[in-house]
Design a protein around this motif. Structure first.
Motif, mmCIF file in Angstrom:
data_model
loop_
_atom_site.group_PDB
_atom_site.id
_atom_site.type_symbol
_atom_site.label_atom_id
_atom_site.label_comp_id
_atom_site.label_asym_id
_atom_site.label_seq_id
_atom_site.Cartn_x
_atom_site.Cartn_y
_atom_site.Cartn_z
ATOM 1 N N SER A 55 98.844 162.091 24.528
ATOM 2 C CA SER A 55 100.237 162.127 24.072
ATOM 3 C C SER A 55 100.265 162.258 22.549
ATOM 4 O O SER A 55 99.228 162.327 21.901
ATOM 5 N N LYS A 67 102.598 160.828 18.972
ATOM 6 C CA LYS A 67 103.558 159.837 18.483
ATOM 7 C C LYS A 67 103.869 160.138 17.023
ATOM 8 O O LYS A 67 102.972 160.423 16.236
ATOM 9 N N LYS A 106 94.574 152.596 18.832
ATOM 10 C CA LYS A 106 95.402 151.754 17.968
ATOM 11 C C LYS A 106 94.672 151.565 16.643
ATOM 12 O O LYS A 106 93.537 152.026 16.480
ATOM 13 N N SER A 130 99.429 156.453 23.029
ATOM 14 C CA SER A 130 98.986 156.549 24.423
ATOM 15 C C SER A 130 98.032 157.720 24.612
ATOM 16 O O SER A 130 97.975 158.645 23.808
ATOM 17 N N TYR A 153 91.973 157.792 26.664
ATOM 18 C CA TYR A 153 92.305 156.390 26.440
ATOM 19 C C TYR A 153 93.282 156.305 25.266
ATOM 20 O O TYR A 153 93.366 157.211 24.440
ATOM 21 N N ALA A 154 93.993 155.202 25.207
ATOM 22 C CA ALA A 154 94.939 154.983 24.116
ATOM 23 C C ALA A 154 94.180 154.501 22.874
ATOM 24 O O ALA A 154 93.093 153.914 22.987
#
Length: 190
Positions: A161, A163, A130, A158, A127-128
């Protein structure tokens, strides 16, 4: 008579010089008083600013608007609506075991007083995530601890992934800070 005329002209010039000297003295005194009042106003303004409460913008705690109670269930069961309300108040925390900082560097910015951190977050979760909160510990060259600074990264990462967050200001640091080590504290599901 000629001498008398010269004396009158000289007296007139002397009077002009005295009046000019008085005007300059008066202007310098009033400018000095104005500057003194300006400095007093700046000091009072700084004192009032220091007494104001801190901003909640960089806080990791969720705001009350995010903790709004859920709607009651259509069946009218009070136990079900109470469990929904408690679920709405608990933020969905992400698994930090599968979220890590794969690379990090830092440099000084803002005339050498601010720390700018560049780091790459790797998310191996399904899952992403934040609102990733990081804490950076700054130390001297000999390894003795100086200070800690924290920051919440609002941009989502994401699932499966990575970032890169480039030159993120984490705050003011000591001039003796030579090393920085950042670590993850918390994250939420996106």
């Amino acid at each position: 008579m000629n001498a008398r005329l010269h004396r009158m002209v000289l007296e007139r010039f002397a009077g002009t010089g005295e009046r000019l000297a008085r005007a300059v003295t008066l202007a310098s005194v009033s400018f000095g008083r104005s500057l003194l009042w300006l400095m007093a106003a700046v000091i009072v303004g700084c004192g009032v600013w220091m007494l104001l409460p801190l901003s909640k913008g960089n806080s990791a705690e969720p705001l009350k608007s995010e903790l709004a109670a859920a709607e009651p269930s259509p069946s009218g069961d009070p136990a079900a609506s109470a469990s929904l309300a408690s679920e709405a108040q608990v933020p969905a925390m992400a698994d930090l075991d599968r979220l890590r900082i794969s690379s990090q560097t830092w440099r000084r910015g803002g005339l050498g007083s601010k720390a700018l951190v560049t780091l790459t977050l790797r998310n191996d979760n399904d899952y992403a995530v934040k609102n990733v909160e990081i804490v950076c510990a700054f130390s001297r060259r000999d390894g003795s601890h100086l200070t800690d600074r924290s920051r919440v990264l609002a941009d989502p990462v994401s699932m499966k992934s990575r970032k890169t967050f480039a030159r993120i200001s984490v705050g003011f640091v000591n001039v003796n800070a030579d090393q920085a080590k950042c670590s993850l504290v918390a994250a939420r599901r996106a």
